[in-house]
Design an enzyme around this catalytic site. Structure first.
Site, PDB file in Angstrom:
ATOM      1  N   SER A   1     -10.827  -1.263   3.123  1.00  0.00           N
ATOM      2  CA  SER A   1     -10.084  -1.430   4.384  1.00  0.00           C
ATOM      3  C   SER A   1      -9.740  -0.055   4.938  1.00  0.00           C
ATOM      4  CB  SER A   1      -8.780  -2.180   4.144  1.00  0.00           C
ATOM      5  OG  SER A   1      -9.026  -3.471   3.672  1.00  0.00           O
TER       6      SER A   1
ATOM      7  N   GLU B   1      -5.247   3.394   6.569  1.00  0.00           N
ATOM      8  CA  GLU B   1      -4.907   3.295   5.156  1.00  0.00           C
ATOM      9  C   GLU B   1      -5.591   4.432   4.383  1.00  0.00           C
ATOM     10  OE1 GLU B   1      -5.679  -0.595   3.121  1.00  0.00           O
ATOM     11  OE2 GLU B   1      -6.297   0.690   1.482  1.00  0.00           O
TER      12      GLU B   1
ATOM     13  N   ARG C   1       0.838  -1.216   0.000  1.00  0.00           N
ATOM     14  CA  ARG C   1       0.000   0.000   0.000  1.00  0.00           C
ATOM     15  C   ARG C   1       0.871   1.265   0.000  1.00  0.00           C
ATOM     16  NH1 ARG C   1      -3.039  -3.800  -0.577  1.00  0.00           N
ATOM     17  NH2 ARG C   1      -5.180  -3.944   0.190  1.00  0.00           N
TER      18      ARG C   1
HETATM   19  N1  EPU Z   1     -10.648 -11.685   9.596  1.00  0.00           N
HETATM   20  C1  EPU Z   1     -11.338 -11.827  10.777  1.00  0.00           C
HETATM   21  N2  EPU Z   1     -12.352 -10.959  11.041  1.00  0.00           N
HETATM   22  C2  EPU Z   1     -12.706  -9.978  10.185  1.00  0.00           C
HETATM   23  C3  EPU Z   1     -12.001  -9.827   8.989  1.00  0.00           C
HETATM   24  C4  EPU Z   1     -10.965 -10.698   8.696  1.00  0.00           C
HETATM   25  O1  EPU Z   1     -11.061 -12.706  11.564  1.00  0.00           O
HETATM   26  O2  EPU Z   1     -13.648  -9.236  10.502  1.00  0.00           O
HETATM   27  C5  EPU Z   1      -9.587 -12.648   9.273  1.00  0.00           C
HETATM   28  C6  EPU Z   1     -10.035 -13.577   8.161  1.00  0.00           C
HETATM   29  O3  EPU Z   1     -10.710 -14.693   8.645  1.00  0.00           O
HETATM   30  C7  EPU Z   1      -8.725 -13.964   7.523  1.00  0.00           C
HETATM   31  C8  EPU Z   1      -7.882 -12.710   7.714  1.00  0.00           C
HETATM   32  O4  EPU Z   1      -8.465 -11.959   8.772  1.00  0.00           O
HETATM   33  O5  EPU Z   1      -8.126 -15.012   8.208  1.00  0.00           O
HETATM   34  C9  EPU Z   1      -7.746 -11.871   6.464  1.00  0.00           C
HETATM   35  O6  EPU Z   1      -9.026 -11.427   6.039  1.00  0.00           O
HETATM   36  P1  EPU Z   1      -9.332 -11.102   4.503  1.00  0.00           P
HETATM   37  O7  EPU Z   1      -8.924 -12.226   3.611  1.00  0.00           O
HETATM   38  O8  EPU Z   1     -10.742 -10.633   4.417  1.00  0.00           O
HETATM   39  O9  EPU Z   1      -8.315  -9.941   4.120  1.00  0.00           O
HETATM   40  P2  EPU Z   1      -7.748  -8.659   4.904  1.00  0.00           P
HETATM   41  O10 EPU Z   1      -6.331  -8.932   5.254  1.00  0.00           O
HETATM   42  O11 EPU Z   1      -8.669  -8.275   6.005  1.00  0.00           O
HETATM   43  C10 EPU Z   1      -6.793  -7.559   2.743  1.00  0.00           C
HETATM   44  C11 EPU Z   1      -6.870  -6.224   2.042  1.00  0.00           C
HETATM   45  C12 EPU Z   1      -8.191  -6.091   1.304  1.00  0.00           C
HETATM   46  C13 EPU Z   1      -8.333  -7.250   0.327  1.00  0.00           C
HETATM   47  C14 EPU Z   1      -8.271  -8.560   1.123  1.00  0.00           C
HETATM   48  C15 EPU Z   1      -8.350  -9.792   0.253  1.00  0.00           C
HETATM   49  C16 EPU Z   1      -5.509  -4.726   3.375  1.00  0.00           C
HETATM   50  C17 EPU Z   1      -5.495  -3.538   4.293  1.00  0.00           C
HETATM   51  N3  EPU Z   1      -6.716  -5.148   2.997  1.00  0.00           N
HETATM   52  O12 EPU Z   1      -7.806  -7.548   3.753  1.00  0.00           O
HETATM   53  O13 EPU Z   1      -8.127  -4.887   0.563  1.00  0.00           O
HETATM   54  O14 EPU Z   1      -9.563  -7.176  -0.383  1.00  0.00           O
HETATM   55  O15 EPU Z   1      -6.994  -8.611   1.830  1.00  0.00           O
HETATM   56  O16 EPU Z   1      -7.120 -10.086  -0.294  1.00  0.00           O
HETATM   57  O17 EPU Z   1      -4.439  -5.220   3.014  1.00  0.00           O
HETATM   58  C18 EPU Z   1      -8.646  -2.583   0.707  1.00  0.00           C
HETATM   59  O18 EPU Z   1      -7.441  -2.385   0.762  1.00  0.00           O
HETATM   60  O19 EPU Z   1      -9.491  -1.632   0.699  1.00  0.00           O
HETATM   61  C19 EPU Z   1      -9.131  -3.949   0.689  1.00  0.00           C
HETATM   62  C20 EPU Z   1     -10.425  -4.250   0.770  1.00  0.00           C
END
Ligand code: EPU
Length: 335
Positions: free
Chosen positions: A236, A331, A162
């Site tokens: 995010s 972010e 990012r």
């Molecule tokens: N998780 C939870 N609770 C929640 C949300 C997530 O326990 O409420 C856990 C999930 O179970 C999983 C882990 O956290 O084990 C990761 O969750 P997820 O795959 O949804 O991805 P993220 O790390 O929360 C990142 C990006 C997103 C992108 C997703 C999918 C960042 C800041 N965010 O989110 O990007 O869509 O991966 O790859 O890196 C954005 O930047 O606006 C965005 C939506």
């Protein structure tokens, strides 16, 4: 140029009704010199793409320029690759669909991310195991001070998680006009990310095409993330924090289910997991709320102001810090 207070309600995905002093729609690169002169006279300026990574907490005392430069052009190809130039004001999803429909590989995992093409290198958008830097060949931008166009190679963009040079050294100094993407004719699909593999199984697909991966990503996003056309949000709100191995070792001992990923700088923790463990999923502050399906996303649930969203974000940061000793960094750009 439109002057007088001008409402930005339709130009930010949090749907916050704030005003700016003056507003220009940049529709053609021939306007760049005029835009540069207007910027030099304004107290401050802001280049807006889709307004999908911004939180306005007050009226904007300055000039807003909406980047509306359009067009997608094939500029080169060889046996393996296609080089497509997309103008900065193209909607990202329109560009992704153009690639998917032509069977050009590389951006399918980034389907349905809100915003414009020109914003993608600034933030180095990423999802489902892919970052846009993997496909960016070069970025062309207009230098406001010198009024010259420059093209930076991928390496010159200094991409990180990012992060890019456009958020730091070049911040407020340039206008991105176009991005050239290097896409593949014979793609290696990236379906390793757990939820994509699960979604493809649910769709009964064993040998996925580019379009199948894009459809899977769209289905996952639609099931977890609020649609900004309906519910104001900016994706995010926080970055996933990266901690040292020593900090991680302590945390994983007390929280064995802590969701995490390997990272070049240490261990990346899932901020959504940390927030959920604090019991904050669905938590509300005035009209702002932590999204009930993805805790990393803050939403404008009911006529929230930008100040309400910021107060909620601060509460989330403080609560996570009190429980885990981990500082969440925003972010979204807060103005
Ligand atoms: N998780 C939870 N609770 C929640 C949300 C997530 O326990 O409420 C856990 C999930 O179970 C999983 C882990 O956290 O084990 C990761 O969750 P997820 O795959 O949804 O991805 P993220 O790390 O929360 C990142 C990006 C997103 C992108 C997703 C999918 C960042 C800041 N965010 O989110 O990007 O869509 O991966 O790859 O890196 C954005 O930047 O606006 C965005 C939506």
């Amino acid at each position: 140029m439109l002057a007088y207070p001008f409402s930005l309600a339709l130009f930010n995905t949090f749907k916050l009704d704030v005003n700016c002093n003056s507003f220009i729609s940049l529709d053609n690169i021939n306007q760049l010199s005029e835009v540069s002169s207007a910027i030099k006279k304004a107290p401050q300026h802001l280049i807006l793409g889709g307004g999908s990574n911004i939180l306005f907490t007050k009226n904007y005392d300055g000039l807003v320029i909406k980047n509306n430069l359009k067009g997608i052009t094939l500029i080169n190809e060889d046996t393996q690759h296609i080089y497509l130039q997309a103008m900065a004001g193209e909607w990202w999803q329109d560009f992704v669909l153009h690639c998917v429909n032509n069977n050009y590989g590389g951006v399918e995992n980034l389907s349905l991310i809100p915003g414009t093409v020109g914003a993608t290198p600034i933030q180095n958008i990423g999802a489902y195991g892919v970052e846009v830097k993997n496909t960016i060949h070069s970025v062309t931008f207009f230098d406001i001070e010198t009024e010259q166009l420059h093209t930076y190679t991928n390496a010159q963009c200094e991409f990180g998680y990012r992060e890019s040079i456009f958020k730091h050294t070049l911040k407020n100094k340039i206008i991105i006009t176009a991005v050239v993407f290097k896409l593949t004719k014979h793609p290696q699909l990236n379906t390793k990310y757990g939820v994509i593999a699960e979604q493809l199984i649910a769709m009964h697909i064993t040998t996925p095409t580019i379009k199948d991966v894009s459809d899977a990503v769209i289905a996952i996003r639609q099931s977890k993330l609020p649609n900004p056309a309906i519910t104001g949000n900016a994706g995010s709100f926080f970055k996933n924090p990266v901690v040292t191995h020593a900090v991680f070792d302590t945390l994983i001992t007390t929280h064995p289910t802590l969701s995490h990923y390997a990272d070049v700088k240490g261990v990346k923790l899932a901020a959504g997991w940390l927030i959920e463990q604090c019991g904050l999923k669905g938590y509300t502050h005035n009209g702002a709320a932590v999204h009930s399906k993805q805790a990393l996303v803050l939403i404008n649930a009911n006529n929230a102001t930008g100040t309400d969203v910021l107060a909620l974000a601060t509460h989330v940061q403080q609560t996570v810090y009190a429980k885990f000793g981990v500082q969440l960094e925003m972010e979204v750009n807060v103005l």
